[in-house]
Design an enzyme around this catalytic site. Structure first.
Site, mmCIF file in Angstrom:
data_model
loop_
_atom_site.group_PDB
_atom_site.id
_atom_site.type_symbol
_atom_site.label_atom_id
_atom_site.label_comp_id
_atom_site.label_asym_id
_atom_site.label_seq_id
_atom_site.Cartn_x
_atom_site.Cartn_y
_atom_site.Cartn_z
ATOM 1 C CG HIS A 1 -1.740 1.183 1.430
ATOM 2 N ND1 HIS A 1 -3.042 1.278 0.984
ATOM 3 C CD2 HIS A 1 -1.460 2.369 2.021
ATOM 4 C CE1 HIS A 1 -3.528 2.469 1.299
ATOM 5 N NE2 HIS A 1 -2.590 3.153 1.935
ATOM 6 C CD GLU A 2 2.070 3.567 3.695
ATOM 7 O OE1 GLU A 2 2.371 4.655 3.161
ATOM 8 O OE2 GLU A 2 1.029 3.420 4.378
ATOM 9 C CG HIS B 1 0.179 6.202 -0.445
ATOM 10 N ND1 HIS B 1 -0.953 6.765 -0.993
ATOM 11 C CD2 HIS B 1 -0.236 5.623 0.727
ATOM 12 C CE1 HIS B 1 -1.999 6.537 -0.205
ATOM 13 N NE2 HIS B 1 -1.592 5.834 0.849
ATOM 14 C CD GLU C 1 -5.120 6.338 2.070
ATOM 15 O OE1 GLU C 1 -4.760 5.147 1.996
ATOM 16 O OE2 GLU C 1 -4.380 7.220 2.506
HETATM 17 ZN ZN LIG Z 1 -2.610 5.140 2.511
#
Ligand SMILES: [Zn+2]
Length: 291
Positions: A132-133, A136, A191
């Protein structure tokens, strides 16, 4: 390289148009330092990375970073080391030895994972958060966060000094940027995109995608006040974690790979430094072997 005369005219025309566009749109995509006669400056990914690196360096100096030999760092390294060049990015990682259930990423590719998060997640769940990171970073979400945190004027100041490139910011500006990264101040769509990235990341590497749902469920428990003294900053923004767990589950169902996730049994909570194995220089008393 040959440039046709008419192409040159077109380029000059476009440049002129571009410049006037830049000067008229300070807020959006371009920073035009028009008044001072400075050339219009695009806030590039490289600029965002340079600022992010400064903010992260400050955060690293001010927080308890796990040493290389710390069990938390060893565990994170084991999971992360094969992904430091993921997707053509240049990533680096560290553990903050703090109770927060958190992780965040900077535009420079720095990913910071908190001890509190590592304590509640098994390796697969942790990989889902790492994915997930990385999402980003790949989606350049921190760039937006940096711009939002500094505001136009600070960016203009930074851009205008030192021959028009991004210069060192004040300590308080760096602190402000750091706080924005730390608090995962991303939009709902950012997100969702990072979640989708994580799912693909898990599949691409043959990890158990169902750990993504499980990770969100763990966070959802935290959201509901599961631990009164635990600060849950990860995924704290919209959309809520339960909803995101459901999204991950539905994708796995659609792909025909859904199974309720069963935590892996390897130690979830890393105990205090493991006694130095046999290598110790000081003579160690031999214990009778267990049978
Ligand atoms: Zn996030």
């Amino acid at each position: 390289m040959k440039v046709h005369k008419y192409n040159l005219i077109l380029i000059i025309f476009l440049l002129g148009y571009f410049q006037s566009y830049a000067q008229g749109n300070l807020g959006d995509r371009l920073l035009g330092a028009a008044a001072g006669g400075l050339k219009a400056l695009t806030f590039t990914n490289e600029d965002a990375a340079a600022l992010s690196l400064q903010a992260i360096t400050k955060l690293d100096a001010e927080n308890p970073v796990a040493a290389k030999t710390d069990p938390y760092n060893i565990r994170l390294s084991r999971l992360f080391v094969k992904h430091v060049s993921e997707d053509g990015l240049r990533l680096n990682y560290r553990v903050y030895k703090l109770k927060d259930i958190n992780a965040f990423a900077g535009a420079d590719g720095s990913i910071r994972v908190f001890q509190g998060l590592m304590d509640i997640m098994d390796d697969n769940e942790l990989l889902a958060v790492i994915g997930h990171e990385i999402g980003h970073v790949a989606n350049q979400d921190s760039k937006d966060a940096i711009r939002a945190s500094l505001g136009k004027q600070a960016l203009l100041d930074a851009a205008a000094s030192q021959s028009g490139r991004i210069a060192a910011l004040t300590d308080s500006q760096l602190g402000q940027m750091g706080r924005v990264m730390w608090s995962n101040n991303h939009s709902r769509s950012q997100e969702n995109a990072a979640d989708a990235y994580s799912y693909d990341f898990m599949r691409r590497h043959g990890y158990n995608v169902n750990a993504l749902e499980s990770a969100f469920n763990l966070i959802a428990k935290g959201d509901n006040g599961g631990g009164s003294n635990i600060i849950t900053t990860l995924f704290s923004s919209h959309p809520d974690s339960a909803e995101r767990a459901a999204t991950a589950k539905n994708r796995a169902i659609a792909d025909g790979v859904y199974k309720p996730y069963v935590k892996i049994v390897t130690p979830v909570k890393v105990k205090a430094p493991v006694k130095a194995p046999v290598k110790a220089k000081v003579p160690v008393k031999k214990r009778p072997r267990k049978r």
